[in-house]
Write a protein that holds these residues in place. Structure first.
Motif, PDB file in Angstrom:
ATOM      1  N   PRO A 427       0.808  -1.232   0.000  1.00 13.72           N
ATOM      2  CA  PRO A 427       0.000   0.000   0.000  1.00 13.72           C
ATOM      3  C   PRO A 427       0.835   1.274   0.000  1.00 13.72           C
ATOM      4  N   GLU A 428       1.977   1.254   0.707  1.00 10.13           N
ATOM      5  CA  GLU A 428       2.790   2.468   0.762  1.00 10.13           C
ATOM      6  C   GLU A 428       3.615   2.670  -0.507  1.00 10.13           C
ATOM      7  N   ASN A 429       3.886   1.594  -1.259  1.00  2.20           N
ATOM      8  CA  ASN A 429       4.710   1.724  -2.473  1.00  2.20           C
ATOM      9  C   ASN A 429       3.902   1.913  -3.753  1.00  2.20           C
ATOM     10  N   ARG A 430       2.631   1.540  -3.721  1.00  2.68           N
ATOM     11  CA  ARG A 430       1.815   1.629  -4.935  1.00  2.68           C
ATOM     12  C   ARG A 430       1.762   3.043  -5.501  1.00  2.68           C
ATOM     13  N   LYS A 431       1.669   3.999  -4.613  1.00  7.70           N
ATOM     14  CA  LYS A 431       1.508   5.387  -5.068  1.00  7.70           C
ATOM     15  C   LYS A 431       2.752   5.915  -5.778  1.00  7.70           C
ATOM     16  N   LYS A 432       3.893   5.208  -5.632  1.00  6.97           N
ATOM     17  CA  LYS A 432       5.123   5.621  -6.306  1.00  6.97           C
ATOM     18  C   LYS A 432       5.180   5.140  -7.760  1.00  6.97           C
ATOM     19  N   ILE A 433       4.273   4.245  -8.144  1.00  5.27           N
ATOM     20  CA  ILE A 433       4.317   3.645  -9.476  1.00  5.27           C
ATOM     21  C   ILE A 433       3.531   4.495 -10.461  1.00  5.27           C
ATOM     22  N   ASP A 434       4.192   4.901 -11.531  1.00  5.11           N
ATOM     23  CA  ASP A 434       3.513   5.607 -12.613  1.00  5.11           C
ATOM     24  C   ASP A 434       2.558   4.628 -13.285  1.00  5.11           C
ATOM     25  N   PRO A 435       1.255   4.921 -13.332  1.00  8.29           N
ATOM     26  CA  PRO A 435       0.292   3.958 -13.899  1.00  8.29           C
ATOM     27  C   PRO A 435       0.566   3.602 -15.349  1.00  8.29           C
ATOM     28  N   TYR A 436       1.326   4.433 -16.049  1.00  8.04           N
ATOM     29  CA  TYR A 436       1.621   4.138 -17.458  1.00  8.04           C
ATOM     30  C   TYR A 436       2.922   3.363 -17.623  1.00  8.04           C
ATOM     31  N   THR A 437       3.468   2.891 -16.481  1.00  9.32           N
ATOM     32  CA  THR A 437       4.586   1.948 -16.536  1.00  9.32           C
ATOM     33  C   THR A 437       4.163   0.586 -16.010  1.00  9.32           C
ATOM     34  N   TYR A 438       2.883   0.435 -15.672  1.00 10.77           N
ATOM     35  CA  TYR A 438       2.351  -0.855 -15.239  1.00 10.77           C
ATOM     36  C   TYR A 438       1.092  -1.143 -16.036  1.00 10.77           C
ATOM     37  N   ILE A 439       1.223  -1.960 -17.076  1.00 13.03           N
ATOM     38  CA  ILE A 439       0.120  -2.127 -18.020  1.00 13.03           C
ATOM     39  C   ILE A 439      -0.076  -3.598 -18.429  1.00 13.03           C
ATOM     40  N   PRO A 440      -0.250  -4.502 -17.452  1.00  7.78           N
ATOM     41  CA  PRO A 440      -0.431  -5.915 -17.820  1.00  7.78           C
ATOM     42  C   PRO A 440      -1.719  -6.174 -18.580  1.00  7.78           C
ATOM     43  N   PHE A 441      -2.725  -5.312 -18.402  1.00  8.48           N
ATOM     44  CA  PHE A 441      -3.991  -5.471 -19.111  1.00  8.48           C
ATOM     45  C   PHE A 441      -4.228  -4.346 -20.119  1.00  8.48           C
ATOM     46  N   GLY A 442      -3.158  -3.720 -20.578  1.00 10.05           N
ATOM     47  CA  GLY A 442      -3.326  -2.611 -21.499  1.00 10.05           C
ATOM     48  C   GLY A 442      -3.638  -1.328 -20.750  1.00 10.05           C
ATOM     49  N   VAL A 443      -4.005  -0.302 -21.510  1.00  9.85           N
ATOM     50  CA  VAL A 443      -4.223   1.007 -20.912  1.00  9.85           C
ATOM     51  C   VAL A 443      -5.231   1.785 -21.739  1.00  9.85           C
ATOM     52  N   GLY A 444      -6.004   2.649 -21.072  1.00  6.20           N
ATOM     53  CA  GLY A 444      -6.974   3.476 -21.780  1.00  6.20           C
ATOM     54  C   GLY A 444      -8.258   2.735 -22.104  1.00  6.20           C
ATOM     55  N   PRO A 445      -9.135   3.352 -22.880  1.00  4.68           N
ATOM     56  CA  PRO A 445     -10.439   2.756 -23.178  1.00  4.68           C
ATOM     57  C   PRO A 445     -10.391   1.380 -23.831  1.00  4.68           C
ATOM     58  N   ARG A 446      -9.297   1.063 -24.548  1.00  3.81           N
ATOM     59  CA  ARG A 446      -9.237  -0.260 -25.178  1.00  3.81           C
ATOM     60  C   ARG A 446      -8.395  -1.226 -24.346  1.00  3.81           C
ATOM     61  N   ASN A 447      -8.491  -1.081 -23.021  1.00  6.53           N
ATOM     62  CA  ASN A 447      -7.807  -2.033 -22.158  1.00  6.53           C
ATOM     63  C   ASN A 447      -8.555  -3.371 -22.161  1.00  6.53           C
TER      64      ASN A 447
END
Length: 504
Positions: A427-447
Motif C-alpha cells: 500500500p505504501e509503495n503503490r503510489k510511487k508507481i507511474d500507472p503508465y509503466t504498469y500495463i499488464p492489461f493494457g491502458v486506456g479505453p481499449r484495455n
C-alpha cells in the motif's frame, strides 16, 4: 536458365523494394537502429533465435534515451513507444486518434475472429464494449506426499471449465474427463505453435492483400463449426424454452432483446492494483446482434481465458516455487482468511492484501500480453519534448506498439526488475508507481475488458491450492526459467513442471 534469372531478378526487386520501404522512419527523423532488409525487426523471431518477449526487449533497448523507436514488421512501419508520457497521450488523452487495434486477420476472412471485441473498430467496438462491460479438489485424492504436476496442463483444464460455465453455461470436468470435446477444441484454438498457424499468422502480416483475396482461414473448419454451432444451438434452446442464465451468452441474448443493464465500475468495489477501469461513459446503443456476433464474442472470451489466464497462473506458481519465503508469507495470509464455515466470500478474497501484491508482481514480471497496439485512425503529430527531437507526423493506419514486457523490466521504473518482489505493490509503495509503466492489461479505453475476471480467477485458484499444498521445485523444474522461442505467445521453453507438497 530463364527460371534462374527470373528468380534472381525477383529477389533483387524484392530487396530494392524492401530497402525503399525501410526508409519511412529515416525520412521522418525517427531512429530505428539496425534493420534487416525485407524482414525488418522480425528476422530473429522468424529464425527461432529469440522468443517474442526477447524480441520486444531487444527492440526496446537498441536505441536508449529516446521516447519512441521506428520499427518495421517486415515491410510495414510501426512506432514503438518507450515513454509513459507518450503512452498516456496515445492511449488516453488523445484516444480519439487511436481508436482501433490493428487486426491481424483481414475483415471478412475469419468471422469467428474478426467480429470479436478486440478486432472490432470505431462505433462497432464502442457498442459491443458497452454490451460486454457488465459481465465480468481433484489432487486431494492422491496419496503421494509430493505430486509432480505439469501446471500448464492442470491450469488450462481448470480455466477451460471456468470459461465453459461462465461463457457458455456448460458444465465439464476436464481434470477427470481429460478428452472432453470442449477442452480439445479449446486446446486446438489456442495453439499458435504449429507450423501452419505460424505461416498463416506471418502471411497476414507480410502479404495481407493476398491472404484476403484467397480468404486464408486462421482456424480449421471443424473448430469453427464446433463453436458456431454450439452457440447457435444453445441460443435456440434457451429462446424456445425461455431459459435465462447469468453467463456471458445469456447476457448477450438479453442485450439483443433490449434488456441490457449497464453497470458502472463504481458499483464494483475492487481493491486489485492490476484491475483496469472503464474510461468510456457510453450510452446504450440499439443492438442488432446476430448469432455470429454473439459467437465471436463468446469465442474470444473463451480463448483469452483458456490460454492467457492459465499461463499467468503458471508463471505465478513458478515464482512461488522458487521463492519459498514469499510463498510462506502468502500461505500465512490464506490461513488467516479461511472461512470458519461456508464458502470463501468475494469480499474476503478481494481484500487479501498480500495475495494482491503477489499477483500484481507476477503480472509485472510476466505480463502475458507482452505488447499491445493501436492504429492511427486520424493523422496525429507527436510534438518534440527532448533535445534533438522533431515533430513526427503519424499518418492514418500507422501502427503504434506499446511494449509492456520491456517497460515492466526497465530499471528506471522498477529497481532490480528481474527480482520477484511483491513489496513493490505494498500500500505504501503503490503510489510511487507511474500507472503508465504498469500495463499488464493494457491502458486506456481499449484495455482488457476481462481484467477483473482474470484476477478473481487467479486469486481463487491460489487460495484453494495453497490452503492444502505448497508448490515446490522438482527435478524437471527449469531454474532459471527460459521463454520459448517456438511459440508466438509468452510461455516457458520446457513447460511448467513443479511439485505439490501436501501441507500438514
Amino acid at each position: 536458365m530463364f527460371i534462374i534469372l527470373l528468380l534472381l531478378g525477383s529477389i533483387i526487386l524484392l530487396y530494392l523494394f524492401g530497402r525503399k520501404s525501410h526508409e519511412y522512419w529515416a525520412k521522418r527523423n525517427v531512429q530505428t537502429g539496425k534493420i534487416t532488409p525485407i524482414f525488418g525487426d522480425n528476422i530473429h523471431l522468424i529464425l527461432g533465435r529469440e522468443s517474442p518477449s526477447e524480441m520486444v526487449q531487444r527492440i526496446y533497448n537498441k536505441v536508449p534515451d529516446v521516447r519512441y523507436i521506428g520499427v518495421y514488421q517486415f515491410l510495414t512501419p510501426a512506432l514503438f513507444l518507450r515513454s509513459p508520457d507518450i503512452i498516456k497521450e496515445v492511449c488516453v488523452k488523445d484516444f480519439d486518434h487511436f481508436l482501433n487495434h490493428k487486426g491481424f486477420v483481414a475483415d471478412g476472412v475469419e468471422e469467428l475472429w474478426s467480429k470479436n471485441l478486440f478486432a472490432l473498430k470505431g462505433q462497432s467496438w464502442k457498442n459491443m464494449r458497452s454490451v460486454l462491460s457488465p459481465s465480468f479438489t481433484t489432487f486431494q485424492k492422491k496419496s503421494e506426499n509430493i505430486i509432480e504436476v505439469e501446471f500448464k496442463d492442470a491450469f488450462t483444464r481448470y480455466t477451460n471449465d471456468v470459461i465453459a460455465s461462465t461463457a457458455f453455461g456448460i458444465q465439464v470436468d476436464s481434470l477427470e474427463d481429460r478428452n472432453n470435446e470442449f477442452y480439445l477444441m479449446g486446446r486446438e484454438a489456442s495453439d499458435f505453435s504449429t507450423f501452419r498457424r505460424k505461416c498463416v499468422f506471418f502471411a497476414y502480416q507480410l502479404i495481407p492483400t493476398i491472404t484476403k483475396f484467397f480468404r486464408v482461414p486462421l482456424f480449421g473448419e471443424k473448430l469453427r463449426s464446433f463453436f458456431i454451432n454450439l452457440v447457435k444451438e444453445t441460443i435456440k434452446i434457451r429462446e424456445e424454452q425461455n431459459i435465462k442464465r447469468p453467463d456471458m451468452l445469456g447476457l448477450l441474448i438479453e442485450a439483443r432483446k433490449g434488456k441490457h443493464n449497464v453497470q458502472t465500475t463504481d458499483e464494483v468495489k475492487d481493491a486489485s492494483f492490476a484491475a483496469v477501469e472503464e474510461h468510456l461513459a457510453m450510452d446504450e446503443a440499439a443492438q442488432n446482434l446476430t448469432d455470429m456476433d454473439i459467437a465471436s464474442q463468446v469465442f474470444v472470451f473463451f480463448l483469452g481465458g483458456f490460454e492467457t489466464v492459465s499461463t499467468a497462473m503458471c508463471f505465478m506458481a513458478y515464482e512461488l516455487a522458487v521463492n519459498p519465503d514469499i510463498q510462506k508469507k502468502l500461505i500465512e495470509e490464506i490461513d488467516q482468511n479461511k472461512p470458519q464455515k461456508g464458502p470463501l466470500s468475494y469480499e474476503t478474497l478481494n481484500n487479501m492484501n498480500y495475495l494482491d501484491m503477489v499477483v500484481s508482481e507476477s503480472l509485472r514480471k510476466w505480463p502475458i500480453n507482452i505488447a499491445t497496439d493501436r492504429l492511427v485512425t486520424k493523422s496525429y503529430t507527436i510534438e518534440p519534448k527532448l533535445p534533438g527531437e522533431k515533430p513526427v507526423q503519424l499518418e492514418k493506419d500507422i501502427m503504434i506498439i506499446i511494449p509492456s514486457f520491456a517497460i515492466h523490466r526497465d530499471p528506471q521504473y522498477y529497481e532490480d526488475p528481474e527480482k520477484f518482489n511483491p513489496q513493490r505493490f505494498s500500500p505504501e509503495n503503490r503510489k510511487k508507481i507511474d500507472p503508465y509503466t504498469y500495463i499488464p492489461f493494457g491502458v486506456g479505453p481499449r484495455n482488457c475488458i476481462g481484467s477483473r475476471f482474470a484476477l478473481l480467477e487467479m486469486k481463487a485458484v491460489f487460495f484453494s491450492l495453497l490452503s492444502s499444498f505448497e508448490i515446490v521445485p522438482v527435478e524437471k523444474t527449469m531454474i532459471p526459467l527460459k521463454t520459448s522461442r517456438t511459440s508466438l505467445t509468452l510461455t516457458s521453453k520446457n513447460g511448467f513442471t513443479m511439485g505439490l507438497k501436501k501441507r500438514n
